[in-house]
Design an enzyme around this catalytic site. Structure first.
Site, PDB file in Angstrom:
ATOM      1  CE  LYS A  62      -6.074   1.904  -0.504  1.00 22.91           C
ATOM      2  NZ  LYS A  62      -6.589   1.907   0.831  1.00 22.91           N
ATOM      3  CE  LYS A  78      -3.578   2.421   2.585  1.00 18.98           C
ATOM      4  NZ  LYS A  78      -4.566   2.339   3.661  1.00 18.98           N
TER       5      LYS A  78
HETATM    6  C1  PBG Z   1      -7.169   3.134   5.595  1.00 24.81           C
HETATM    7  C2  PBG Z   1      -7.641   3.099   4.185  1.00 24.81           C
HETATM    8  C3  PBG Z   1      -7.548   4.117   3.223  1.00 24.81           C
HETATM    9  C4  PBG Z   1      -8.132   3.611   2.053  1.00 24.81           C
HETATM   10  C5  PBG Z   1      -8.585   2.331   2.353  1.00 24.81           C
HETATM   11  N1  PBG Z   1      -8.245   2.032   3.661  1.00 24.81           N
HETATM   12  C6  PBG Z   1      -7.091   5.512   3.321  1.00 24.81           C
HETATM   13  C7  PBG Z   1      -5.726   5.884   3.654  1.00 24.81           C
HETATM   14  O1  PBG Z   1      -4.791   5.090   3.737  1.00 24.81           O
HETATM   15  O2  PBG Z   1      -5.579   7.100   3.855  1.00 24.81           O
HETATM   16  C8  PBG Z   1      -8.249   4.348   0.755  1.00 24.81           C
HETATM   17  C9  PBG Z   1      -9.233   3.820  -0.214  1.00 24.81           C
HETATM   18  C10 PBG Z   1      -9.534   4.716  -1.332  1.00 24.81           C
HETATM   19  O3  PBG Z   1      -8.917   5.775  -1.542  1.00 24.81           O
HETATM   20  O4  PBG Z   1     -10.466   4.356  -2.075  1.00 24.81           O
HETATM   21  N2  PBG Z   1      -8.179   2.714   6.485  1.00 24.81           N
END
Ligand code: PBG
Length: 336
Positions: free
Chosen positions: A248, A195
């Site tokens: 991601k 991520k």
């Molecule tokens: C953290 C989380 C995020 C997303 C999914 N889980 C946000 C982040 O890391 O700031 C982002 C998903 C998206 O942008 O569609 N709980």
């Protein structure tokens, strides 16, 4: 391989031959629809930066779940938006918290639909970070216990799959141990293995009200410049017990999806994140491009890169198109 013996256009002559030689397709089976659940009754409020997506109270989440099932989408991923936030994100692991109640309701109304839960405390902390904070530092090891407790309450509520998205080191192993010790050896872990610290999460942070109140997430999420590190993260998560690994965001990281696909043997998922959705929606609303075609092309590219599961805010719209195409081909309705 030279002209005129070889003519690539022979295989593009008509729709039938295009179908015959097509390498990749997007099926409703590949799609996961993200949903945001909030307190209240009959709440369905549109997220302004993500037109067509809503924060819903549990009753409306159940409706959405039924709709997904009817469209042939096999799974949803649920994000909780609590009324109360504090420094330790207590609502995240409250067995009667908003997410836990939503999971119970959805599983009892639509048991065939897989429910995936987001395991991360950022939506529940007042500082908006994914870990415990001390003197401005995000703590790793003390956060693992909270994440494990959170995942356990999701499993107890009936979640089929828990999905840690926090990027703390060692969380997959900690969650696996806790689940196994508590009788949830069959609960699947989908790890957000690679991520990245990305600008494309912007609209999600509005939706989940989870923007960090100080600093940023670069001390735990990955540097967009790194590829080999993604493979290391993936390998570590698999060793710790991840059943499915995820990359991601998806679109600026298609090369990473391909590398992950080629370097491991577990299912690979990709998250087509909020900013990727909003860009296409905004351009389509301005009629700068054909939104439906752009959506299908993007989903296809994620599959072609090597993901077999795609989390996407386009899931329902894409499923409708896929089902229509199927009906058109078969001459009979694909679904009752
Ligand atoms: C953290 C989380 C995020 C997303 C999914 N889980 C946000 C982040 O890391 O700031 C982002 C998903 C998206 O942008 O569609 N709980």
């Amino acid at each position: 391989m030279s002209f005129p013996i070889h003519r690539s256009r022979r295989l593009r002559k008509n729709e039938a031959i295009l179908r015959l030689v097509r390498e990749t397709c997007v099926s409703t089976d590949d799609l996961v629809y993200p949903l945001f659940v909030c307190e209240g009754k009959a709440v369905k409020s549109e997220i302004s930066s993500m037109p067509g997506n809503y924060r819903c109270s549990i009753d409306n989440i159940v409706k959405e779940a039924r709709e997904c099932r009817a469209l042939g989408i096999p799974a949803i991923v649920l994000f909780g938006i609590p009324d109360k936030k504090d420094a330790r994100g207590s609502e995240a692991y409250n067995p009667d918290g908003i997410l836990q109640r939503a999971v119970r309701e959805v599983k009892s109304a639509v048991p065939e639909l897989l429910v995936i839960t987001d395991v991360c405390i950022d939506e529940y902390t007042d500082h908006g970070h994914c870990g415990l904070v001390e003197n401005g530092k995000i703590l790793n090891d003390p956060t693992l216990e909270l994440l494990s407790r959170m995942a356990l309450t999701h499993a107890e509520a009936g979640a089929d799959i828990v999905a840690p998205s926090d990027m703390m080191d060692g969380r997959v192993g900690a969650i696996r141990r806790t689940l196994d010790e508590s009788g949830f050896a069959d609960t699947v872990i989908l790890s957000y293995a690679a991520k990245y610290a990305s600008a494309f999460y912007g609209p999600f942070r509005e939706a989940a009200d989870s923007a960090p109140q100080f600093g940023d997430r670069t001390s735990y999420q990955m540097d967009p410049a790194n590829g080999a590190e993604a493979i290391r993260e993936v390998m570590q998560d698999i060793e710790e017990g991840a059943d499915i690994v995820m990359v991601k965001p998806a679109l600026a990281y298609l090369d990473i999806i391909r590398q992950v696909r080629d370097s491991c043997r577990v299912p690979v998922a990709a998250y087509n994140v909020s900013g990727e959705y909003s860009m296409i929606r905004a351009a389509a609303d301005k009629q700068w491009l054909d939104g439906e075609r752009a959506m299908m092309e993007v989903l296809l590219s994620i599959k072609r890169a090597g993901a077999q599961i795609v989390l996407t805010y386009f899931a329902k719209a894409a499923a409708r198109i896929i089902n229509e195409r199927q009906e058109h081909r078969d001459g009979i309705p694909a679904r009752a």
